[in-house]
Design an enzyme around this catalytic site. Structure first.
Site, PDB file in Angstrom:
ATOM      1  CE  LYS A  92     -22.096  18.070 -11.695  1.00 33.35           C
ATOM      2  NZ  LYS A  92     -21.500  17.485 -10.489  1.00 33.35           N
ATOM      3  NE  ARG A  96     -20.485  24.267  -8.016  1.00 33.90           N
ATOM      4  CZ  ARG A  96     -20.111  24.740  -9.200  1.00 33.90           C
ATOM      5  NH1 ARG A  96     -19.714  25.993  -9.322  1.00 33.90           N
ATOM      6  NH2 ARG A  96     -20.132  23.962 -10.267  1.00 33.90           N
ATOM      7  CE  LYS A 103     -17.060  22.062  -8.891  1.00 31.18           C
ATOM      8  NZ  LYS A 103     -17.893  21.111  -8.102  1.00 31.18           N
ATOM      9  CD  GLU A 145     -18.530  12.992 -21.510  1.00 34.33           C
ATOM     10  OE1 GLU A 145     -18.371  11.942 -20.865  1.00 34.33           O
ATOM     11  OE2 GLU A 145     -17.701  13.928 -21.500  1.00 34.33           O
ATOM     12  CE  LYS A 201     -25.918  17.900 -10.790  1.00 35.63           C
ATOM     13  NZ  LYS A 201     -24.900  17.349  -9.939  1.00 35.63           N
ATOM     14  CB  SER A 211     -29.407  23.295  -5.489  1.00 36.63           C
ATOM     15  OG  SER A 211     -28.274  23.703  -6.238  1.00 36.63           O
ATOM     16  CE1 TYR A 222     -31.291  19.048  -3.029  1.00 33.48           C
ATOM     17  CE2 TYR A 222     -31.531  19.761  -5.305  1.00 33.48           C
ATOM     18  CZ  TYR A 222     -30.732  19.337  -4.254  1.00 33.48           C
ATOM     19  OH  TYR A 222     -29.385  19.203  -4.441  1.00 33.48           O
TER      20      TYR A 222
END
Ligand code: PBG
Length: 278
Positions: free
Chosen positions: A146, A156, A169, A185, A200, A226, A265
């Protein structure tokens, strides 16, 4: 952005079931009064996510799968996915909360636990806990890769963490310029017991999907996030692009890169179109 209250869940789920969409992801909008620096609402068995899982499992038993995010950002007053002390994310202390959040969601009936928090070492610990509670069949979809991306902004805003978020982040989400770390990872999460790994965002990271699928030959999902959705919608609204064609082109690109499944979505719209084509 649409947010559904529990009584309105059938509006979206009837469609999803009808179009044979195999799984839905639930994300909560949490009232600011319920947020604190520990994200303790995440462990409330009557929080919005838990109530939604129970509602769906009761009315749509065996008709559709449910996946739930494991992370604290919908519940923390600072908008971060983990606990913080002196401006630093506490990796191990956060994992202790995430283990309990995962267990709670699984006990409520969630089929796929999806840690999106990016703490290190959480997959193995969550797996161990679920197994010890006889929840062996609950799967873990790790957001293994991510990136610290600007494409998450509409999300968010929808969960209400954007205006609370202090800083960024970047200390726990991945550096957009790094691809070796993505492989490390994924290797760790597979070893720790993940059933599926996720990349992502999607369209800007096709090389990563391709590398992971080629290297590990492991169930690899991607998430068209999004910002990707909103950019297509906004450009289509202005008449710059043909929405349907662009969406199919991008989803096809994910498949070509190696994605085994896509979170999107656009799912209801695309599924409807694909159904009418057959
Ligand atoms: C939270 C979370 C995020 C998304 C899914 N889970 C946002 C973030 O990490 O800030 C983004 C999804 C999207 O943009 O559609 N851990």
């Amino acid at each position: 952005v649409y947010r559904y209250s529990i009584d309105n869940i059938p509006l979206i789920l009837n469609k999803a079931v009808n179009y044979k969409i195999p799984m839905v992801a639930i994300f909560p909008y949490t009232n600011q009064k319920l947020k604190n620096k520990f994200g303790s609402e995440a462990l409330n068995e009557n929080n919005l996510v838990c109530r939604a899982i129970r509602y769906i499992k009761k009315r749509y038993k065996n008709k559709i799968g449910i996946m739930c995010d494991v992370a604290l950002d919908p519940y923390t007053s600072h908008g971060h996915d983990g606990l913080i002390k002196k401006d630093q994310i506490l990796n191990d202390e956060t994992i202790e909360v995430l283990i309990n959040q995962s267990l709670l969601q699984a006990e409520m009936g969630c089929d796929v636990i999806a840690p999106s928090d990016m703490m290190d070492g959480r997959i193995g610990k969550i797996r161990k806990k679920l197994d010890s509670k006889n929840l062996k069949d609950v799967q873990i979809l790790s957001y293994a890769v991510k990136y610290s991306s600007s494409f998450y902004e509409p999300f968010r805003n929808a969960v209400g963490s954007k205006k609370l978020l202090k800083g960024d982040k970047k200390t726990y989400q991945m550096d957009i310029s790094n691809s070796d770390e993505a492989l490390r990872e994924v290797a760790m999460d597979i070893q720790e017991g993940a059933d599926i790994v996720m990349v992502k965002p999607g369209i800007s990271y096709l090389d990563i999907i391709y590398k992971i699928k080629s290297e590990f030959n492991f169930p690899t999902f991607t998430y068209q996030v999004s910002g990707e959705y909103s950019m297509i919608k906004a450009a289509a609204d202005k008449g710059f692009i043909n929405e349907e064609e662009i969406v199919i082109e991008q989803l096809t690109a994910f498949k070509r890169a190696g994605a085994d499944a896509i979170l999107s979505y656009f799912a209801p719209e695309v599924a409807q179109k694909l159904k009418s084509r057959n």
